[in-house]
Design a protein around this motif. Sequence first.
Motif: not given
Length: 668
Positions: A357-360, A461-472
């Motif tokens: 969120p926004y922070l003072a 205010m911050g927002l981050a989108r993540f995607r990760a790929g893992i192997d077998e």
Amino acid sequence: MMPMNMPQLPESLPTDGQPLNLSRRRFMGASLGALVLGVLLPGKVVRAVQSVASETKPGARIPAFLEIRPDGTALLRSPFVEGGQGIYTAFAQIVGEELDIAPERFSVECAPPGADYLLVNGARFTGGSFSVRSSYEVMRRLGASARHMLLQAAAAKLEVPLDSLATQPGIVVHEASGRTLGHGELAALAAELSPPEQVPLREKKDFRWIGKPVPRLDARDKSTGKVTYNIDLEVDGMLLAAVQHAPRMGGEPEAIANEAEVRAMPGVHSIHRLPGAVAVVAQRWWQARRAVESLKISWKEAAPGTPHAMPADFSSAGMRAALAAAPGPGIAAEEIGDAARALKQASRVIEATYDAPYLAHGQLEPPSAIARWNADGTLELWLPNQAPELFQQAAAKAAGIAPEQIILHSSPLGGFFGRHFLYGTANPFPQAIQLAKAVGRPVKLIWSREEEFLRDALRPMGLARFRAGIDENGLPQALYAEAVGESPTERWFGRQPDKANKSAVEGIARKPYAIPNRRVAQVYLEHPPTIGYWRSVGHSMNDFFYESFLDEVADAGQQDPYALRLRLLADKPRHKALLQAVAELSGGWKRGPFTAGDGSQRARGVAMASPFGIRQRGRHHRRGVHRGRFGGGSRCLGGLRPRQHRQPRHRRGPGEVRRGARAFVHPA
């Protein structure tokens, strides 16, 4: 100690980075009998003094860092502002180490604006953990030069060879005869000498105070209420003021329905319309506040096109939705390998979105400023700030006078966390300047907490989108991240449309983990509120986002989060060694839940942050006990590790405590 007479110095001074003996150039007056040293910056032309005056000109630039007084104590003028981070004690340790004066014999104060103090890449500001790092060598040379000059003075006075002398704390010793001379006794004689061109520094093995525990110089005064903050200051004849701001940025006062009634309230001196606010000046601040809060003001909405005017329908929830909907892929800040292709080939893809969120700032001391117009046309200001030269220039612009006519006193900061930079209308001093000029007397303006939070420069205010790929094998092979929003650097120093802003992606981009394919980008979206720097800036939320997501990835791949980090740090020996040291200090890694020695149930998590070039790791217990080792930094990421959860969709970030939430994080 202000010198009473300011002599004419050369307009251009040598710029070899060596100390300058200002005493020898008749830098006397109140400093008579003292050794006074200044430092000239490499590659910088320093204009030390502009004119001769029979009396001290208020606010004259004093290019002195160090003054050794006849009683053997030392005054050090710090290029940086003390705000609880302990730099005054650190500088006393550094200078005292080379000078051979114990830290407790120092008094330290903030230096006035001046070119001598531009030690951060040609600028001067307190923040970013730069204070000690940017001035360490300069301060050591300063102390070593002063020590050498004291030795020269002692050699002349005792009529002995220079190499037969040594120093002990506060004294010069001639071991052959047992004679000693105090540093204070030698100050006047040393003041006639020239600083050495080269001077050896102490070997690390001989350090007495650098790197050793030293009591804080200000601890007792702070504990007993003796430290004078800006909010405590009084100036002869001053009035006090309080303000009521427009409910939304950009609004202006249109009419006051009860002005005459409020003007008649006890202690009220006058009522003033200011840009975006109305102020009441009174004999006491509580009288001013009660009066200004009694005003019935009609506010005019911002005119179309007003920069950064707050929309009437703005809400944090609406801004969060806008950030989430902002389309990628954004501007790449880091690209290694082929993240998109690796994601397509992954055995499993994990996705998560995090926001904060926004922070003072909420520093302990509310914002305040004192302004006094002097008979000679100068303007004297007392105000908390993290960048004296920038505030001097901004005050000159606000007052319509030259910067040389601004006398700026930088008070100790009652906490700051980035609050006391220049953020447009987020600072009270322009209002104090206007009020002092209007009433013809000094004015001390204090913002109430309500008014401060209404005009604070918030952490975005911050927002981050993540995607990760893992192997077998459950190991991460790809990371794709987008940080959405605007950074304070872009707001106040300009945006480069074709480049991702470093502070927007710091804490996500260029992490040391060896994930072979990764892309980190910024998706730019401007914030309507005034935004500013807050604690570790982007790191304050981005490191939490990244480290929490890495735990999600470890869980999805059935990997231990500590073991996974060690594996990904195989080529980063410093980071790996630090992580292992933290585990050792904690009695060995135990993820948990486990039963502790006291019978309580606990669990641990691990996280890493590297703000501003430092290395930090911490381990966190579910009971809230934090253990860690920090590599010279001043910040840590702390709190409770999120519970394991498969297929995460959304997580909350630092600064928010939510009932039923999976994580509580408090940036320390």
